[in-house]
Design an enzyme around this catalytic site. Sequence first.
Site, PDB file in Angstrom:
ATOM      1  N   HIS A 130      -3.706  14.184 -27.883  1.00  0.00           N
ATOM      2  CA  HIS A 130      -4.105  12.822 -27.500  1.00  0.00           C
ATOM      3  C   HIS A 130      -4.889  12.154 -28.625  1.00  0.00           C
ATOM      4  CE1 HIS A 130      -3.787  13.752 -22.922  1.00  0.00           C
ATOM      5  NE2 HIS A 130      -2.703  13.140 -23.373  1.00  0.00           N
TER       6      HIS A 130
ATOM      7  N   ARG B 194       0.817  -1.234   0.000  1.00  0.00           N
ATOM      8  CA  ARG B 194       0.000   0.000   0.000  1.00  0.00           C
ATOM      9  C   ARG B 194       0.839   1.268   0.000  1.00  0.00           C
ATOM     10  NH1 ARG B 194      -2.236  -3.378   3.567  1.00  0.00           N
ATOM     11  NH2 ARG B 194      -4.141  -4.405   2.877  1.00  0.00           N
TER      12      ARG B 194
ATOM     13  N   ARG C 295      -4.173  22.594 -12.849  1.00  0.00           N
ATOM     14  CA  ARG C 295      -3.396  21.521 -13.461  1.00  0.00           C
ATOM     15  C   ARG C 295      -3.872  21.239 -14.893  1.00  0.00           C
ATOM     16  NH1 ARG C 295      -0.655  16.726  -9.947  1.00  0.00           N
ATOM     17  NH2 ARG C 295       0.217  15.590 -11.659  1.00  0.00           N
TER      18      ARG C 295
ATOM     19  N   LYS D 277       1.921  11.642 -10.448  1.00  0.00           N
ATOM     20  CA  LYS D 277       1.005  10.716 -11.129  1.00  0.00           C
ATOM     21  C   LYS D 277       1.791   9.498 -11.596  1.00  0.00           C
ATOM     22  CE  LYS D 277      -1.370  13.471 -14.141  1.00  0.00           C
ATOM     23  NZ  LYS D 277      -2.365  13.539 -15.230  1.00  0.00           N
TER      24      LYS D 277
ATOM     25  N   GLU E 270      -5.483  17.574  -9.352  1.00  0.00           N
ATOM     26  CA  GLU E 270      -6.076  17.828 -10.666  1.00  0.00           C
ATOM     27  C   GLU E 270      -7.485  18.384 -10.617  1.00  0.00           C
ATOM     28  OE1 GLU E 270      -5.776  14.421 -13.236  1.00  0.00           O
ATOM     29  OE2 GLU E 270      -4.446  15.522 -14.539  1.00  0.00           O
TER      30      GLU E 270
ATOM     31  N   HIS F 266       4.619  11.436 -28.265  1.00  0.00           N
ATOM     32  CA  HIS F 266       3.700  12.329 -27.565  1.00  0.00           C
ATOM     33  C   HIS F 266       3.973  13.808 -27.909  1.00  0.00           C
ATOM     34  CE1 HIS F 266       1.231  13.729 -24.248  1.00  0.00           C
ATOM     35  NE2 HIS F 266       2.257  14.405 -23.772  1.00  0.00           N
TER      36      HIS F 266
ATOM     37  N   HIS G 278      -2.961  19.290 -25.604  1.00  0.00           N
ATOM     38  CA  HIS G 278      -3.086  17.840 -25.407  1.00  0.00           C
ATOM     39  C   HIS G 278      -4.417  17.260 -25.876  1.00  0.00           C
ATOM     40  CE1 HIS G 278       0.610  18.311 -23.291  1.00  0.00           C
ATOM     41  NE2 HIS G 278       0.636  17.071 -22.852  1.00  0.00           N
TER      42      HIS G 278
ATOM     43  N   LYS H 289       5.805  23.331 -14.046  1.00  0.00           N
ATOM     44  CA  LYS H 289       4.980  22.183 -13.659  1.00  0.00           C
ATOM     45  C   LYS H 289       4.891  22.096 -12.135  1.00  0.00           C
ATOM     46  CE  LYS H 289       3.366  17.652 -14.322  1.00  0.00           C
ATOM     47  NZ  LYS H 289       3.316  16.370 -14.953  1.00  0.00           N
TER      48      LYS H 289
ATOM     49  N   GLU I  43       7.168  19.886 -24.818  1.00  0.00           N
ATOM     50  CA  GLU I  43       6.609  20.175 -23.485  1.00  0.00           C
ATOM     51  C   GLU I  43       7.294  21.391 -22.849  1.00  0.00           C
ATOM     52  OE1 GLU I  43       3.972  18.911 -22.105  1.00  0.00           O
ATOM     53  OE2 GLU I  43       3.636  17.025 -23.154  1.00  0.00           O
TER      54      GLU I  43
ATOM     55  N   ASN J 217      -2.479  20.722 -19.837  1.00  0.00           N
ATOM     56  CA  ASN J 217      -2.968  19.972 -21.003  1.00  0.00           C
ATOM     57  C   ASN J 217      -3.019  20.826 -22.255  1.00  0.00           C
ATOM     58  OD1 ASN J 217      -3.321  17.455 -19.888  1.00  0.00           O
ATOM     59  ND2 ASN J 217      -5.273  18.047 -18.979  1.00  0.00           N
TER      60      ASN J 217
HETATM   61  N1  LIG Z   1       2.990  10.717 -14.910  1.00  0.00           N
HETATM   62  C1  LIG Z   1       2.832  11.793 -15.644  1.00  0.00           C
HETATM   63  O1  LIG Z   1       2.410  12.861 -15.160  1.00  0.00           O
HETATM   64  C2  LIG Z   1       3.196  11.733 -17.097  1.00  0.00           C
HETATM   65  C3  LIG Z   1       3.257  12.912 -17.853  1.00  0.00           C
HETATM   66  C4  LIG Z   1       3.649  12.838 -19.175  1.00  0.00           C
HETATM   67  C5  LIG Z   1       3.958  11.615 -19.743  1.00  0.00           C
HETATM   68  N2  LIG Z   1       3.877  10.485 -18.983  1.00  0.00           N
HETATM   69  C6  LIG Z   1       4.236   9.178 -19.556  1.00  0.00           C
HETATM   70  O2  LIG Z   1       5.594   9.227 -19.993  1.00  0.00           O
HETATM   71  C7  LIG Z   1       5.764   8.308 -21.062  1.00  0.00           C
HETATM   72  C8  LIG Z   1       6.529   8.998 -22.170  1.00  0.00           C
HETATM   73  O3  LIG Z   1       7.792   9.398 -21.679  1.00  0.00           O
HETATM   74  P1  LIG Z   1       9.118   9.248 -22.566  1.00  0.00           P
HETATM   75  O4  LIG Z   1       8.922   9.977 -23.842  1.00  0.00           O
HETATM   76  O5  LIG Z   1      10.260   9.558 -21.713  1.00  0.00           O
HETATM   77  O6  LIG Z   1       9.022   7.715 -22.975  1.00  0.00           O
HETATM   78  P2  LIG Z   1       9.931   6.432 -22.673  1.00  0.00           P
HETATM   79  O7  LIG Z   1      10.105   6.192 -21.238  1.00  0.00           O
HETATM   80  O8  LIG Z   1       9.329   5.355 -23.478  1.00  0.00           O
HETATM   81  O9  LIG Z   1      11.352   6.841 -23.269  1.00  0.00           O
HETATM   82  C9  LIG Z   1      11.482   7.070 -24.656  1.00  0.00           C
HETATM   83  C10 LIG Z   1      12.634   6.223 -25.213  1.00  0.00           C
HETATM   84  O10 LIG Z   1      13.860   6.807 -24.795  1.00  0.00           O
HETATM   85  C11 LIG Z   1      14.676   5.815 -24.194  1.00  0.00           C
HETATM   86  N3  LIG Z   1      15.526   6.505 -23.241  1.00  0.00           N
HETATM   87  C12 LIG Z   1      15.125   7.217 -22.154  1.00  0.00           C
HETATM   88  N4  LIG Z   1      16.180   7.808 -21.593  1.00  0.00           N
HETATM   89  C13 LIG Z   1      17.263   7.461 -22.316  1.00  0.00           C
HETATM   90  C14 LIG Z   1      18.638   7.795 -22.241  1.00  0.00           C
HETATM   91  N5  LIG Z   1      19.103   8.644 -21.336  1.00  0.00           N
HETATM   92  N6  LIG Z   1      19.468   7.252 -23.156  1.00  0.00           N
HETATM   93  C15 LIG Z   1      18.991   6.425 -24.138  1.00  0.00           C
HETATM   94  N7  LIG Z   1      17.703   6.112 -24.277  1.00  0.00           N
HETATM   95  C16 LIG Z   1      16.844   6.634 -23.379  1.00  0.00           C
HETATM   96  C17 LIG Z   1      13.714   4.838 -23.598  1.00  0.00           C
HETATM   97  O11 LIG Z   1      14.367   3.604 -23.372  1.00  0.00           O
HETATM   98  C18 LIG Z   1      12.645   4.795 -24.691  1.00  0.00           C
HETATM   99  O12 LIG Z   1      13.040   3.943 -25.731  1.00  0.00           O
HETATM  100  C19 LIG Z   1       4.385   7.843 -21.467  1.00  0.00           C
HETATM  101  O13 LIG Z   1       4.169   6.547 -20.967  1.00  0.00           O
HETATM  102  C20 LIG Z   1       3.450   8.832 -20.788  1.00  0.00           C
HETATM  103  O14 LIG Z   1       2.194   8.258 -20.479  1.00  0.00           O
HETATM  104  C21 LIG Z   1       3.518  10.515 -17.675  1.00  0.00           C
END
Ligand SMILES: NC(=O)c1ccc[n+]([C@@H]2O[C@H](COP(=O)([O-])OP(=O)(O)OC[C@H]3O[C@@H](n4cnc5c(N)ncnc54)[C@H](O)[C@@H]3O)[C@@H](O)[C@H]2O)c1
Length: 384
Positions: free
Chosen positions: A262, A127, A251, A149, A247, A274, A258, A237, A191, A255
């Site tokens: 999306h 938990r 917050r 999140k 949210e 994204h 977005h 942020k 972003e 978006n």
């Molecule tokens: N929690 C939140 O508030 C929030 C907000 C925005 C996005 N997200 C989530 O984040 C994700 C997208 O994030 P992302 O674009 O970082 O995606 P990701 O984690 O898939 O990374 C993108 C690619 O880059 C590679 N990578 C990352 N760091 C690296 C490094 N230093 N060297 C080499 N390769 C590297 C990863 O292995 C992957 O192939 C989605 O799942 C989205 O839903 C969450």
Amino acid sequence: MDAGGAGESATRIAVGGEGSRYEVVVGHDLIGELPGLVGERARRVAVVSPPSVAARAAEIRDQLGAAGYNATLLPVPDAEEQKSVDVLASAWSVLGRAGFTRTDVVIGLGGGATTDLAGFLAASWLRGVPWIAVPTSLLGMVDAAVGGKTGINTPEGKNLVGAFHPPVGVLCDIGMLDTLPYDDYVTGLAEVVKAGFIADPVILDLIESGLDDEPALVTSPAWRHTREIIERAVRVKADIVTGDLREAGAREFLNYGHTLGHAIERVEDYRWRHGAAVAVGMAFAAALAVRAERLDEATARRHSRVLAALGLPLTYDAEAWPRLREAMRVDKKARADRQRFVVLDGLARPAILEAPESTLLEAAYADVVAGRYSRDAERGTVRS
Ligand SMILES: NC(=O)c1ccc[n+]([C@@H]2O[C@H](COP(=O)([O-])OP(=O)(O)OC[C@H]3O[C@@H](n4cnc5c(N)ncnc54)[C@H](O)[C@@H]3O)[C@@H](O)[C@H]2O)c1
């Protein structure tokens, strides 16, 4: 060339309120901060990471081992593949076999997908156990790892299962970005630009002056202002989520771009990155705000100029409108079936446009397809 602050002390940005306050640390060579964050009550640490950052994960394990912790690697698949209930279930088994207790710590090292998964692993084990985010992608640093999140995907959709579970700390080590693929870096910049438009125009000034003076460097972590734009975007942020931890209000401004973004991701079956989808979404939001007589044309054009110069897309298929409109209708951010769009009433003045007429939406989309605000901007190329 100044690599953007190596040797300078780290910047600490506070997030959250009483009971859930933590710091996002931005700087260089931050791994040495981990033992202090893990703390004295923990004995075991699990480092969740994908193959792309395996060498960094091993460094962290060795360092924590040397500091006296029982540190283990918890390797997970890459990108969205790791955000699944199967991966989560195997990770629970690893923690169970290691005898992970409530004071032990999970570390998420990787992009946003990894920090989302690691955070949810920590939220769901016993938990809720403490966790630390070490984002290694630009999107992870300025967005995913900040705000608490966490979650995974299900076959029915993205991020449908999750929890608010703030980390005990976030380390944004700029050096991690050196190995990030170019397209991931550029789409992460979308972003950063968003943060500029909704709250901190200095970000836009810095990027624009960089695009004038040293265009090849702006899309590289080695640019001298990289650290500053990351810090500024994190602060945007952090301030917004601190004022609105669950949210309910401001917050939503995060978006910006977005709603259409999306929808494009969905129509593309998540083959577009994204940030690329959000770039088109921001161009659309700007056109919509001009059509609704809330935003001046010059600020709309500024969107296109900056995004295109970074190599981000500004337009999308004319024929896709019916599918996009349908995808926007089911966006979970609609309230009681009334569609809401984040728009700008001016630079750094985000607001909500509620239930716009469909003719207005269609006209704004036609502007985007026709490149109405981007005739003087070069078309971008980074998409998927
Ligand atoms: N929690 C939140 O508030 C929030 C907000 C925005 C996005 N997200 C989530 O984040 C994700 C997208 O994030 P992302 O674009 O970082 O995606 P990701 O984690 O898939 O990374 C993108 C690619 O880059 C590679 N990578 C990352 N760091 C690296 C490094 N230093 N060297 C080499 N390769 C590297 C990863 O292995 C992957 O192939 C989605 O799942 C989205 O839903 C969450």
